[in-house]
Design a protein around this motif. Structure first.
Motif, PDB file in Angstrom:
ATOM      1  N   GLY A 182     -70.574   0.288  52.562  1.00 54.95           N
ATOM      2  CA  GLY A 182     -69.693   1.356  53.051  1.00 54.95           C
ATOM      3  C   GLY A 182     -68.412   1.440  52.240  1.00 54.95           C
ATOM      4  O   GLY A 182     -67.977   2.518  51.852  1.00 54.95           O
ATOM      5  N   ASP A 202     -69.122   2.932  48.883  1.00 50.42           N
ATOM      6  CA  ASP A 202     -69.399   4.364  48.955  1.00 50.42           C
ATOM      7  C   ASP A 202     -68.167   5.179  49.305  1.00 50.42           C
ATOM      8  O   ASP A 202     -68.126   6.379  49.063  1.00 50.42           O
ATOM      9  CB  ASP A 202     -70.480   4.631  50.016  1.00 50.42           C
ATOM     10  N   SER A 203     -67.184   4.525  49.926  1.00 49.84           N
ATOM     11  CA  SER A 203     -66.064   5.320  50.435  1.00 49.84           C
ATOM     12  C   SER A 203     -64.951   5.497  49.412  1.00 49.84           C
ATOM     13  O   SER A 203     -63.994   6.205  49.683  1.00 49.84           O
ATOM     14  CB  SER A 203     -65.502   4.700  51.711  1.00 49.84           C
ATOM     15  N   GLU A 208     -68.393  15.111  49.405  1.00 49.35           N
ATOM     16  CA  GLU A 208     -67.591  14.528  50.465  1.00 49.35           C
ATOM     17  C   GLU A 208     -67.738  13.009  50.442  1.00 49.35           C
ATOM     18  O   GLU A 208     -68.825  12.492  50.204  1.00 49.35           O
ATOM     19  CB  GLU A 208     -68.058  15.065  51.818  1.00 49.35           C
ATOM     20  N   TYR A 217     -68.135   9.243  51.639  1.00 56.23           N
ATOM     21  CA  TYR A 217     -68.695   8.549  52.782  1.00 56.23           C
ATOM     22  C   TYR A 217     -67.542   7.824  53.477  1.00 56.23           C
ATOM     23  O   TYR A 217     -66.724   7.187  52.833  1.00 56.23           O
ATOM     24  CB  TYR A 217     -69.746   7.539  52.329  1.00 56.23           C
ATOM     25  N   LYS A 244     -66.962   4.784  59.843  1.00 56.49           N
ATOM     26  CA  LYS A 244     -66.333   5.328  61.044  1.00 56.49           C
ATOM     27  C   LYS A 244     -65.512   4.234  61.754  1.00 56.49           C
ATOM     28  O   LYS A 244     -65.694   3.043  61.511  1.00 56.49           O
ATOM     29  CB  LYS A 244     -67.401   5.888  61.978  1.00 56.49           C
ATOM     30  N   ASP A 294     -67.330  13.955  59.907  1.00 51.50           N
ATOM     31  CA  ASP A 294     -68.372  13.166  59.250  1.00 51.50           C
ATOM     32  C   ASP A 294     -69.583  13.942  58.708  1.00 51.50           C
ATOM     33  O   ASP A 294     -69.973  13.769  57.562  1.00 51.50           O
ATOM     34  CB  ASP A 294     -68.873  12.082  60.199  1.00 51.50           C
ATOM     35  N   GLU A 295     -70.180  14.787  59.529  1.00 52.08           N
ATOM     36  CA  GLU A 295     -71.507  15.289  59.158  1.00 52.08           C
ATOM     37  C   GLU A 295     -71.513  16.355  58.062  1.00 52.08           C
ATOM     38  O   GLU A 295     -72.168  16.206  57.051  1.00 52.08           O
ATOM     39  CB  GLU A 295     -72.246  15.817  60.392  1.00 52.08           C
ATOM     40  N   PRO A 342     -71.766  18.440  55.175  1.00 50.59           N
ATOM     41  CA  PRO A 342     -71.567  18.200  53.749  1.00 50.59           C
ATOM     42  C   PRO A 342     -70.767  19.332  53.131  1.00 50.59           C
ATOM     43  O   PRO A 342     -70.931  20.500  53.491  1.00 50.59           O
ATOM     44  CB  PRO A 342     -73.002  18.161  53.190  1.00 50.59           C
ATOM     45  N   SER A 372     -61.126   1.518  54.102  1.00 51.85           N
ATOM     46  CA  SER A 372     -62.184   2.135  54.902  1.00 51.85           C
ATOM     47  C   SER A 372     -61.651   3.310  55.717  1.00 51.85           C
ATOM     48  O   SER A 372     -62.426   4.136  56.194  1.00 51.85           O
ATOM     49  CB  SER A 372     -62.839   1.099  55.818  1.00 51.85           C
ATOM     50  N   GLN A 406     -61.760   8.515  55.656  1.00 49.00           N
ATOM     51  CA  GLN A 406     -61.716   9.359  56.858  1.00 49.00           C
ATOM     52  C   GLN A 406     -60.611  10.408  56.743  1.00 49.00           C
ATOM     53  O   GLN A 406     -60.819  11.585  57.052  1.00 49.00           O
ATOM     54  CB  GLN A 406     -61.428   8.509  58.104  1.00 49.00           C
ATOM     55  N   ASN A 453     -61.320  13.050  54.017  1.00 49.66           N
ATOM     56  CA  ASN A 453     -62.320  14.016  54.494  1.00 49.66           C
ATOM     57  C   ASN A 453     -61.701  14.997  55.477  1.00 49.66           C
ATOM     58  O   ASN A 453     -61.984  16.199  55.445  1.00 49.66           O
ATOM     59  CB  ASN A 453     -63.493  13.296  55.148  1.00 49.66           C
TER      60      ASN A 453
END
Lengths: 353, 384, 317
Positions: free
Chosen positions: A274, A277-278, A288, A290, A293, B14-15, B17, B233, B237, B240
């Motif tokens: 993760g 990929d992020s 976009e 990854y 969450k 998230d989803e 694309p 991480s 978020q 995006n």
């Protein structure tokens, strides 16, 4: 600090037992916790790693992963209380530092193991000249005279490639730029030619162009002196440049270990995957990103089972109940992959699937 | 604020694309892709035009009778355009003046010279009511999510404050609902409206900061290092989310950061700053794949790449020395003290930011503005 | 640590994940119930013995000051020289006029201590409120606007710091005909406001450059809003601490002035202490009770101030 010896009460015989792995530093099943008003913060939960002479181990993790606390425990600079080391061993050349007297440990610290911090400005005393601070090491540990110590300081500053070292030896820390200050920190760590250097985010506060200079210097000096290096960082890029092997930490545990090339090519833990990929790429414009969450775990309430399970795309029931141990990772046909390990119930799918 | 209602129905980040970006970049599709970007970018007048912007901070001496002994030339004559719906990335090392640019655009600092045109109107000359009206359209997201939210105000008060300052933006009765809509838009639970900032983590706080920036439905958002204080991480978020919001509200971003990978990811065009000047500016491909300014090349080559194999094939340019003081910048080209190409000309003559003569006829991305006397293309990002 | 709000967020799985995994650092834990910083400080305060003892004592003093008649039936003003001249305390006669004994004029010391509370507290609170308002305002002006105002106010505070506090107060009080409570308050506040000004100025300057103030300015917020909504609430904490501790010292100052012969017209601990010194060798009890009450009151405010400081200081959290 005295609580260290008491809490780790296992047989003292292990002290003499020379370690067969030949590792310079061997951390075994280390636990560190902090007792706060809100409860017990389990910062480190059973960390194992080792580093040999001339080898670079990168410890990768986000804030709260326990990567820095582990290093502080090695250096013996965890504040106790509120900190506590309920179990574990830190073997330096086969001797458990947690069982040593304060005096013995102090001798190792500074002369055998040295540490470099992120913030060089606050690690240097602002009212003493750089030369004085560098020379202090020689005066205290080796009983040199003032003059000898200053000459040594100039030599060290030349070592870390500070231009016009002779003229600048009497300058104060604030008169140096960030990159130069970090060089001075490195010089200080090198002063007594230690066997092991622990660098905690040594370049995070620096600009990229300076970052490269400092990392190069560190790598060069490490080779020259054949030192062990533990590089603590959150930056996957910095790690890729200099590390031999990597330990990825999450919520106070090591979740994956691997030689550097292997880790980037085939991560065996969903967290590592993760993370990789992020991060956006420099050499092409991606789609976009990854995103892992959720949020990093609260160390007061580490989730049961695998601590990564609330954020993991692969999480199953078993992940919520059973803590996955760090198991050796093999090829599909069972061939050994030396140095590789993963603390995931589904490592096989993660690496091969 | 009709847009907000639309956003409510939209999915969390998230989803979905994102298809609008330029995906795979190989030599064949490259020029095509550039054309696509240019077409999407150049629709009419730029929304923001910056011309010869200068900010000098005076250095004074004396206690009672202060006398100026010099100036820190934080920003020393930079110009750029920002178009509707576009992201312009500004990169540079600390002290290059990129944060001062943000403050100048937000009118938090008074420019020493130069103009900032918002829809043709020079906002550096505005004050009072007229300035307040412009502020509605230019908002900011700050670097540090811990210090940019007032610790003694609830999240509802923080996000609702823009409405109190600009009462005409929303009638009083609808404000609570609007704040809850905004929380929803940035992916936070609307029930958190009465919580305090210290009850949230860094990533969540940055979402609150973004919600505040969105409240007045601005056209431009200035982002000063919006993710550099966040965990790796969590950065993805927030990036995006920002991209999703840009598409939804047709926002223009000025994205200031030192992380070159993130800037490439989010930007349509990128400007590279060095010591208060723009060294090079162009589309993301121009800057990253065809850089012509030696500073950009050095900067790109120094970025640690999370891929040991790609790393080994890349050339690395390690600059010597540190950035000179902006109070006393070098003559001529400011980069010459660290440049491996520097010649006498560089010390005497300041290179102008323009498309270099030798590339003028080219229609590839290499033809972009670069302030170097000896500009030449050098790909430092891709493995040899 | 409040429980995690799982049920609350069950309908939004995305957010539920965020909530269950909360911030490890500041101990705030999950986003539970609304918890303001003041609220956190209050919860913290309630558990501190220093705070509990200090505030109980202060509440008791306030009640005594407001309704002295509830605590004694004796008249503090009139004495009976014939019967009660310098009588020793009867420590078992709770709340009786002779509990603490009688003074040189045959007056009940207990009653005088009870009735003296009002003036002492009036002066203490009066001065503190005045200097907090005026000194705070000055500090805010100096800190926020800087430049000329800062230079002016800072030099002015320097001047006042140069005046010896008690000497200055004596000069002021000597120049008035009648020493009443407002006069004492005025004199002490006149000489003491600079203390709060300095603290407030520093706190305002620190907060002026905070990012959230910049954010408010970027939104177009006016000076009034920035000062009242953003700077003041964040700059209050050190002022509250200093003011609480200062309150005790102003009660002492009033007593000191009374001891020096510049006491209030009326009953006060200070003037009683002054009277008592004449007979201190043979009858220490006459001094002991008013002086003891004075010390206890000051101690109560200092304890309160210390507890508040610890609760408000984010570094100790």
């Amino acid at each position: 600090m005295t609580s260290m010896e008491i809490k780790t009460g296992s047989a003292p015989s292990s002290r003499s037992g020379g370690d067969d792995s030949g590792a310079l530093l061997d951390v075994r099943d280390l636990h560190v916790e902090f007792h706060t008003r809100d409860g017990v913060v389990k910062a480190v939960n059973g960390v194992n790693y080792n580093v040999s002479s001339g080898e670079t181990l990168a410890v990768l993790g986000e804030s709260g992963s326990g990567k820095s606390v582990t290093a502080q425990a090695i250096m013996g600079i965890v504040d106790m209380p509120p900190g506590k080391i309920p179990q574990g061993e830190i073997l330096f050349r086969g001797q458990d530092m947690l069982k040593m007297s304060n005096e013995e440990r102090r001798k190792i610290r500074g002369s055998k193991i040295a540490m470099i911090f992120q913030d060089a400005l606050s690690s240097l005393n602002p009212v003493l000249s750089v030369g004085y601070q560098l020379g202090e090491m020689f005066r205290v540990h080796e009983g040199m005279s003032r003059k000898q110590a200053k000459a040594k300081a100039v030599e060290l500053m030349e070592r870390v490639k500070i231009p016009a070292a002779k003229d600048r030896v009497n300058d104060f820390p604030h008169q140096f730029s960030g990159g130069m200050r970090q060089r001075i920190m490195i010089a200080m760590a090198l002063a007594l030619e230690p066997d092991l250097i622990i660098a905690d985010e040594p370049t995070t506060a620096l600009d990229v162009t300076v970052q490269a200079q400092v990392m190069d210097l560190l790598a060069e000096l490490q080779q020259e002196y054949n030192m062990g290096l533990i590089l603590i960082t959150h930056d996957l890029g910095v790690v890729a440049d200099v590390a031999d092997k990597i330990a990825v930490m999450y919520a106070g545990r090591i979740v994956e270990t691997a030689p550097v090339h292997e880790l980037y090519k085939r991560p065996a833990h969903p967290y590592t995957r993760g993370l990789l990929d992020s991060i956006p790429r420099l050499d092409q414009k991606g789609q976009e990103l990854y995103a892992i969450k959720g949020l990093p775990p609260n160390l007061l309430h580490v989730p049961s089972g695998c601590p990564f399970n609330p954020r993991c795309p692969k999480a199953q029931d078993i992940c919520r109940t059973e803590v996955p141990p760090l198991v050796p990772v093999t090829e599909q046909d069972g061939t050994d992959l030396p140095g590789r390990g993963s603390a995931c119930h589904f490592w096989e799918e993660t690496i091969h699937g | 604020m009709a847009e907000l209602n639309k956003a409510e129905a939209a999915e969390p980040a998230d989803e979905t694309p994102n298809v609008s970006e330029v995906d795979a970049v190989d030599a064949a599709t490259e020029t095509e892709a550039v054309a696509a970007i240019e077409a999407s970018v150049e629709r009419g007048e730029p929304i923001l035009q910056v011309r010869n912007l200068v900010k000098h901070f005076p250095l004074t001496q004396g206690i009672l009778f202060k006398r100026q002994i010099g100036a820190v030339k934080a920003v020393d004559g930079i110009s750029f355009d920002l178009h509707q719906g576009e992201t312009l990335g500004i990169v540079g090392e600390s002290g290059c003046g990129k944060s001062t640019v943000a403050k100048l655009l937000m009118m938090l600092e008074q420019a020493t010279a130069g103009e900032i045109f918002y829809k043709g109107q020079d906002i550096t000359k505005l004050s009072g009511r007229a300035l307040k009206a412009v502020r509605r359209n230019i908002q900011m997201v700050f670097q540090d999510p811990y210090t940019s939210l007032n610790p003694r105000m609830t999240v509802g008060d923080i996000i609702g404050e823009p409405f109190e300052i600009h009462p005409e933006a929303a009638p009083k009765g609808s404000r609570r609902q609007k704040v809850q809509d905004l929380l929803d838009v940035v992916g936070l639970n609307p029930e958190y409206i009465n919580r305090y900032p210290h009850q949230f983590s860094g990533g969540q706080r940055q979402r609150i900061g973004i919600a505040r920036g969105l409240a007045l439905n601005p056209e431009i958002i200035i982002c000063d290092e919006p993710v550099s204080a966040l965990d790796v991480s969590v950065q993805a978020q927030v990036i995006n989310l920002m991209e999703k919001l840009q598409d939804e509200f047709n926002l223009s971003y000025l994205f200031i950061a030192h992380d070159l990978s993130i800037v490439r990811h989010i930007s349509d065009r990128v400007g590279v700053m060095y010591l208060g000047k723009m060294a090079e500016i162009g589309s993301d491909q121009s800057i990253y794949d065809h850089p012509t300014h030696p500073y950009t090349q050095a900067l790109l080559s120094a970025v640690p790449v999370p891929d040991p194999e790609a790393r080994e094939g890349r050339e690395r340019i390690i600059l010597t020395g540190d950035v000179p003081s902006p109070a006393n910048p070098p003559s001529g080209c400011r980069f010459r003290t660290r440049c491996w190409k520097a010649q006498d000309k560089c010390a005497q003559e300041e290179p102008l930011l323009a498309v270099p003569e030798r590339f003028k006829s080219s229609d590839s991305p290499v033809a972009h503005e670069s302030a170097c006397h000896f500009a030449e293309e050098k790909d430092v990002v891709h493995a040899a | 640590m409040p429980d995690l709000t799982k049920t609350e967020t069950a309908d939004a799985p995305d957010q539920a994940a965020e909530v269950t995994a909360a911030e490890p650092r500041n101990g705030a834990g999950a986003v539970g119930k609304p918890r303001s910083l003041w609220g956190d400080a209050w919860r913290d305060l309630r558990r501190r013995p220093l705070f509990i003892i200090g505030s109980l004592l202060i509440v008791l003093m306030l009640v005594v000051a407001a309704w002295p008649g509830l605590f004694t039936s004796a008249d503090p003003g009139s004495g009976d020289l014939a019967n009660h001249f310098l009588q020793s305390p009867n420590l078992t006669h709770f709340f009786q006029p002779d509990w603490f004994g009688y003074d040189g004029q045959g007056r009940s010391i207990y009653a005088r201590v009870v009735y003296g509370t009002r003036n002492s507290l009036l002066v203490g609170f009066g001065v503190t409120i005045t200097i907090t308002l005026f000194g705070g305002l000055m500090g805010m002006l100096a800190g926020y606007f800087g430049g000329f105002w800062d230079s002016l106010i800072s030099r002015l505070t320097d001047v006042f710091f140069g005046i010896p506090f008690l000497l200055g107060a004596m000069v002021v009080l000597n120049s008035v005909d009648q020493i009443t409570v407002p006069v004492v308050i005025g004199a002490l506040a006149f000489l003491g406001w600079t203390q709060i000004t300095r603290v407030m100025r520093g706190a305002v300057i620190t907060n002026k450059h905070a990012d959230y103030v910049t954010a408010a300015r970027a939104l177009g917020a006016g000076t009034k809003r920035i000062l009242l909504k953003h700077i003041l609430p964040n700059a209050m904490a050190p002022v509250i601490v200093i003011a609480t501790i200062a309150l005790g010292t102003y009660i002492v100052a009033e007593s000191t002035l009374a001891y020096l012969g510049l006491g209030l017209n009326g009953i006060s601990w200070g003037s009683d202490i002054n009277d008592a010194t004449q007979n201190i060798r043979n009858n220490p009890h006459v001094l002991f009770f008013p002086a003891g009450m004075l010390s206890l009151t000051v101690l109560a405010f200092i304890m309160l101030g210390d507890a508040v400081r610890e609760a408000l200081d984010p570094k100790l959290r």
